[in-house]
Design a protein around this motif. Structure first.
Motif, PDB file in Angstrom:
ATOM      1  N   TYR A  80     -16.079   2.777   2.473  1.00 51.65           N
ATOM      2  CA  TYR A  80     -16.914   1.969   3.016  1.00 51.65           C
ATOM      3  C   TYR A  80     -16.062   0.846   3.814  1.00 51.65           C
ATOM      4  O   TYR A  80     -16.404   0.303   4.660  1.00 51.65           O
ATOM      5  CB  TYR A  80     -17.808   1.411   2.072  1.00 51.65           C
ATOM      6  CG  TYR A  80     -18.545   2.619   1.164  1.00 51.65           C
ATOM      7  CD1 TYR A  80     -18.934   3.890   1.828  1.00 51.65           C
ATOM      8  CD2 TYR A  80     -18.990   2.428  -0.178  1.00 51.65           C
ATOM      9  CE1 TYR A  80     -19.290   4.909   1.273  1.00 51.65           C
ATOM     10  CE2 TYR A  80     -19.253   3.406  -0.818  1.00 51.65           C
ATOM     11  CZ  TYR A  80     -19.797   4.825  -0.080  1.00 51.65           C
ATOM     12  OH  TYR A  80     -20.540   5.757  -0.807  1.00 51.65           O
ATOM     13  N   ARG A  81     -15.054   0.512   2.832  1.00 50.34           N
ATOM     14  CA  ARG A  81     -14.333  -0.816   3.450  1.00 50.34           C
ATOM     15  C   ARG A  81     -13.422  -0.521   4.504  1.00 50.34           C
ATOM     16  O   ARG A  81     -13.233  -1.110   5.373  1.00 50.34           O
ATOM     17  CB  ARG A  81     -13.222  -1.322   2.044  1.00 50.34           C
ATOM     18  CG  ARG A  81     -14.052  -2.012   1.069  1.00 50.34           C
ATOM     19  CD  ARG A  81     -13.420  -2.833   0.075  1.00 50.34           C
ATOM     20  NE  ARG A  81     -14.408  -3.479  -0.495  1.00 50.34           N
ATOM     21  CZ  ARG A  81     -14.270  -3.184  -2.056  1.00 50.34           C
ATOM     22  NH1 ARG A  81     -13.270  -2.632  -2.635  1.00 50.34           N
ATOM     23  NH2 ARG A  81     -15.132  -3.999  -2.644  1.00 50.34           N
ATOM     24  N   ALA A  82     -12.912   0.879   4.539  1.00 53.56           N
ATOM     25  CA  ALA A  82     -12.390   1.297   6.040  1.00 53.56           C
ATOM     26  C   ALA A  82     -13.250   1.287   7.026  1.00 53.56           C
ATOM     27  O   ALA A  82     -12.883   1.011   8.151  1.00 53.56           O
ATOM     28  CB  ALA A  82     -11.955   2.848   5.539  1.00 53.56           C
ATOM     29  N   ALA A  83     -14.419   1.665   6.767  1.00 51.96           N
ATOM     30  CA  ALA A  83     -15.448   1.540   7.875  1.00 51.96           C
ATOM     31  C   ALA A  83     -15.728   0.238   8.225  1.00 51.96           C
ATOM     32  O   ALA A  83     -15.812   0.036   9.712  1.00 51.96           O
ATOM     33  CB  ALA A  83     -16.854   2.231   7.589  1.00 51.96           C
ATOM     34  N   ILE A  84     -15.756  -0.597   7.316  1.00 51.60           N
ATOM     35  CA  ILE A  84     -15.849  -2.087   7.638  1.00 51.60           C
ATOM     36  C   ILE A  84     -14.944  -2.568   8.562  1.00 51.60           C
ATOM     37  O   ILE A  84     -14.847  -3.395   9.458  1.00 51.60           O
ATOM     38  CB  ILE A  84     -16.064  -2.891   6.503  1.00 51.60           C
ATOM     39  CG1 ILE A  84     -17.619  -2.504   5.835  1.00 51.60           C
ATOM     40  CG2 ILE A  84     -16.247  -4.550   6.853  1.00 51.60           C
ATOM     41  CD1 ILE A  84     -17.806  -3.236   4.536  1.00 51.60           C
ATOM     42  N   SER A  85     -13.670  -2.131   8.122  1.00 52.11           N
ATOM     43  CA  SER A  85     -12.475  -2.787   9.002  1.00 52.11           C
ATOM     44  C   SER A  85     -12.642  -2.205  10.391  1.00 52.11           C
ATOM     45  O   SER A  85     -12.165  -2.765  11.423  1.00 52.11           O
ATOM     46  CB  SER A  85     -11.095  -1.969   8.475  1.00 52.11           C
ATOM     47  OG  SER A  85     -11.068  -2.556   6.852  1.00 52.11           O
ATOM     48  N   THR A  86     -12.921  -0.927  10.535  1.00 60.61           N
ATOM     49  CA  THR A  86     -13.063  -0.288  11.829  1.00 60.61           C
ATOM     50  C   THR A  86     -13.984  -1.190  12.701  1.00 60.61           C
ATOM     51  O   THR A  86     -13.624  -1.668  13.878  1.00 60.61           O
ATOM     52  CB  THR A  86     -13.573   1.135  11.969  1.00 60.61           C
ATOM     53  OG1 THR A  86     -12.730   1.917  10.979  1.00 60.61           O
ATOM     54  CG2 THR A  86     -13.670   1.751  13.062  1.00 60.61           C
ATOM     55  N   LEU A  87     -15.208  -1.507  12.051  1.00 60.91           N
ATOM     56  CA  LEU A  87     -16.174  -2.462  13.001  1.00 60.91           C
ATOM     57  C   LEU A  87     -15.517  -3.693  13.026  1.00 60.91           C
ATOM     58  O   LEU A  87     -15.508  -4.404  14.179  1.00 60.91           O
ATOM     59  CB  LEU A  87     -17.536  -2.528  11.956  1.00 60.91           C
ATOM     60  CG  LEU A  87     -18.162  -1.378  11.803  1.00 60.91           C
ATOM     61  CD1 LEU A  87     -19.061  -1.501  10.885  1.00 60.91           C
ATOM     62  CD2 LEU A  87     -18.580  -0.764  13.292  1.00 60.91           C
ATOM     63  N   GLU A  88     -14.796  -4.218  12.013  1.00 62.35           N
ATOM     64  CA  GLU A  88     -14.039  -5.610  12.380  1.00 62.35           C
ATOM     65  C   GLU A  88     -13.371  -5.734  13.398  1.00 62.35           C
ATOM     66  O   GLU A  88     -13.198  -6.627  14.003  1.00 62.35           O
ATOM     67  CB  GLU A  88     -13.473  -6.012  10.813  1.00 62.35           C
ATOM     68  CG  GLU A  88     -13.430  -7.379  10.501  1.00 62.35           C
ATOM     69  CD  GLU A  88     -13.060  -7.671   9.075  1.00 62.35           C
ATOM     70  OE1 GLU A  88     -12.325  -6.628   8.394  1.00 62.35           O
ATOM     71  OE2 GLU A  88     -13.631  -8.431   8.456  1.00 62.35           O
ATOM     72  N   ALA A  89     -12.456  -4.549  13.535  1.00 58.92           N
ATOM     73  CA  ALA A  89     -11.351  -4.404  14.630  1.00 58.92           C
ATOM     74  C   ALA A  89     -12.121  -4.572  16.063  1.00 58.92           C
ATOM     75  O   ALA A  89     -11.357  -5.110  17.181  1.00 58.92           O
ATOM     76  CB  ALA A  89     -10.853  -3.245  14.532  1.00 58.92           C
ATOM     77  N   THR A  90     -13.374  -4.163  16.293  1.00 58.86           N
ATOM     78  CA  THR A  90     -14.040  -4.444  17.551  1.00 58.86           C
ATOM     79  C   THR A  90     -14.734  -5.795  17.627  1.00 58.86           C
ATOM     80  O   THR A  90     -15.735  -6.277  18.713  1.00 58.86           O
ATOM     81  CB  THR A  90     -14.905  -3.309  17.659  1.00 58.86           C
ATOM     82  OG1 THR A  90     -16.121  -3.450  16.884  1.00 58.86           O
ATOM     83  CG2 THR A  90     -14.256  -1.778  17.746  1.00 58.86           C
ATOM     84  N   GLY A  91     -14.655  -6.459  16.249  1.00 56.30           N
ATOM     85  CA  GLY A  91     -15.201  -7.929  16.622  1.00 56.30           C
ATOM     86  C   GLY A  91     -16.755  -8.257  16.417  1.00 56.30           C
ATOM     87  O   GLY A  91     -17.318  -9.009  16.783  1.00 56.30           O
ATOM     88  N   VAL A  92     -17.270  -7.282  15.551  1.00 53.31           N
ATOM     89  CA  VAL A  92     -18.808  -7.141  15.329  1.00 53.31           C
ATOM     90  C   VAL A  92     -19.121  -7.394  14.125  1.00 53.31           C
ATOM     91  O   VAL A  92     -20.190  -7.342  13.398  1.00 53.31           O
ATOM     92  CB  VAL A  92     -19.538  -5.938  15.905  1.00 53.31           C
ATOM     93  CG1 VAL A  92     -19.222  -5.664  17.518  1.00 53.31           C
ATOM     94  CG2 VAL A  92     -18.907  -4.761  15.086  1.00 53.31           C
ATOM     95  N   VAL A  93     -18.034  -8.072  13.137  1.00 56.38           N
ATOM     96  CA  VAL A  93     -18.262  -8.515  11.829  1.00 56.38           C
ATOM     97  C   VAL A  93     -18.250  -9.975  11.696  1.00 56.38           C
ATOM     98  O   VAL A  93     -17.201 -10.497  12.336  1.00 56.38           O
ATOM     99  CB  VAL A  93     -17.423  -7.753  10.856  1.00 56.38           C
ATOM    100  CG1 VAL A  93     -17.621  -8.087   9.445  1.00 56.38           C
ATOM    101  CG2 VAL A  93     -17.523  -6.111  10.983  1.00 56.38           C
ATOM    102  N   TYR A  94     -19.305 -10.518  10.922  1.00 56.80           N
ATOM    103  CA  TYR A  94     -18.934 -12.106  10.836  1.00 56.80           C
ATOM    104  C   TYR A  94     -19.309 -12.404   9.327  1.00 56.80           C
ATOM    105  O   TYR A  94     -20.068 -11.832   8.751  1.00 56.80           O
ATOM    106  CB  TYR A  94     -19.742 -12.902  11.920  1.00 56.80           C
ATOM    107  CG  TYR A  94     -21.192 -12.909  11.758  1.00 56.80           C
ATOM    108  CD1 TYR A  94     -21.964 -13.553  11.015  1.00 56.80           C
ATOM    109  CD2 TYR A  94     -21.610 -11.893  12.492  1.00 56.80           C
ATOM    110  CE1 TYR A  94     -23.426 -13.534  10.948  1.00 56.80           C
ATOM    111  CE2 TYR A  94     -23.338 -11.818  12.557  1.00 56.80           C
ATOM    112  CZ  TYR A  94     -24.083 -12.688  11.676  1.00 56.80           C
ATOM    113  OH  TYR A  94     -25.446 -12.401  11.889  1.00 56.80           O
ATOM    114  N   PRO A  95     -18.760 -13.307   8.773  1.00 57.30           N
ATOM    115  CA  PRO A  95     -19.222 -13.838   7.379  1.00 57.30           C
ATOM    116  C   PRO A  95     -20.423 -14.600   7.413  1.00 57.30           C
ATOM    117  O   PRO A  95     -20.587 -15.421   8.434  1.00 57.30           O
ATOM    118  CB  PRO A  95     -17.962 -14.688   6.923  1.00 57.30           C
ATOM    119  CG  PRO A  95     -17.397 -15.517   8.430  1.00 57.30           C
ATOM    120  CD  PRO A  95     -17.620 -14.369   9.394  1.00 57.30           C
TER     121      PRO A  95
END
Ligand code: GLU
Length: 309
Positions: A80-95
């Motif tokens: 799951y963390r790997a998937a979140i990193s994939t999304l993060e790399a495209t700039g669509v994740v925020y705290p």
């Protein structure tokens, strides 16, 4: 074809869950497919291996068999963390630093369009545009952020085998909670994709979350499975089943002298299949003539199951 049942081991399965599991197993068999069982035990406060064990026993007592080892979400956090990193790399994740209470207050305060396409309780976007300084200030206060997906209210049309066409929008869904635990919507999408699931059969309380899951599938490059959202078994007043509604689990019914076969057959009748009695392969029997059109599309009243509930 790969079907699955994915209960959260937070208590005994009730009649509605067992009915959904039976339908999922019959449909997978009708498609000559594999049927998988997954423990959705992400939340280690509410889940336990004991509940999981009891759920497996109850499913087996319904004559449901599954292929392969049961997959446990608690053992898959790295995926799951790997998937979140994939999304993060495209700039669509925020705290997001909001507490539930703050979100509720924000939703109440916001004047919203009467026919907002966003799901009920959609996140109002409070932390979306926080500056680097704002984020640093909140971190300095010792607040741990959850992580959310940045969305634009994208709408998806779901063609559900039971509910028909359902249109819903996505919101800034949580990907990981503030305590680091991956969120349900993310985990379910990753697992269904990695396990090659092609048909998701589950309770229709999750229909409104399906657009969020389809959106995540698009972003992660996964296929979208077929969906079948099953109307719940409800209490005579039409509400969700609760303990106070009487014998709502298999074990409650055992105490009233009802056998697992009687429960299984009563549930089967409620989705248009004949009682299989002592047949050694009831799922296979029901699968022979299975058609989604035989399933009632409205909730089933527990009092109409013909069981001493
Ligand atoms: N674990 C969820 C539940 O027990 C079901 C998730 C799913 O089938 O997608 O409600």
């Amino acid at each position: 074809m790969v079907g699955r049942f994915a209960p959260s081991p937070t208590g005994d399965l009730h009649l509605g869950n067992l009915r959904t599991a039976l339908i999922a197993a019959v449909s997978a068999r009708a498609g000559d497919g594999v049927f998988l069982l997954r423990d959705e035990d992400l939340d280690f406060v509410t889940s336990s291996p004991d509940w999981a064990q009891r759920q497996h026993e109850d499913l087996a007592a319904m004559s449901i068999r599954w292929s392969d080892e049961v997959v446990r979400q608690s053992e898959r956090f790295a995926l799951y963390r790997a998937a979140i990193s994939t999304l993060e790399a495209t700039g669509v994740v925020y705290p997001c630093f909001c507490s539930r209470r703050e979100i509720r207050a924000e939703i109440e305060a916001a004047t919203r369009a009467p026919h907002s396409p966003l799901p009920l309780g959609a996140y109002p976007g409070t932390c979306r545009e926080l500056s680097v300084e704002d984020r640093a200030a909140r971190m300095a206060e010792g607040r741990q952020p959850a992580f959310r997906l940045r969305t634009d209210g994208e709408e998806y049309e779901i063609r559900d085998r039971v509910a028909g066409v359902y249109v819903g929008a996505v919101d800034d869904v949580v990907l990981a909670r503030a305590d680091g635990v991956p969120a349900y919507n993310l985990a379910v999408v990753v697992d269904d994709a990695l396990q090659g699931v092609t048909e998701v059969v589950r309770g229709d309380d999750l229909l409104s979350s399906t657009p969020r899951q389809v959106h995540l599938q698009r972003l992660l490059g996964y296929e979208t499975p077929e969906y079948a959202h099953i109307p719940l078994v409800c209490s005579p007043s039409g509400s969700r089943l609760a303990k106070r509604d009487g014998a709502v689990t298999l074990r409650d019914l055992y105490e009233r002298g009802v056998s697992a076969v009687e429960v299984r057959d009563a549930l089967a009748r409620s989705f248009g299949c004949d009682p299989a009695g002592t047949s050694t392969d009831p799922i296979g029997e029901w699968a022979t003539n299975w058609s989604w059109s035989q399933l009632p599309t409205t909730p089933v009243d527990i009092a109409d199951l013909g069981l001493p509930v």
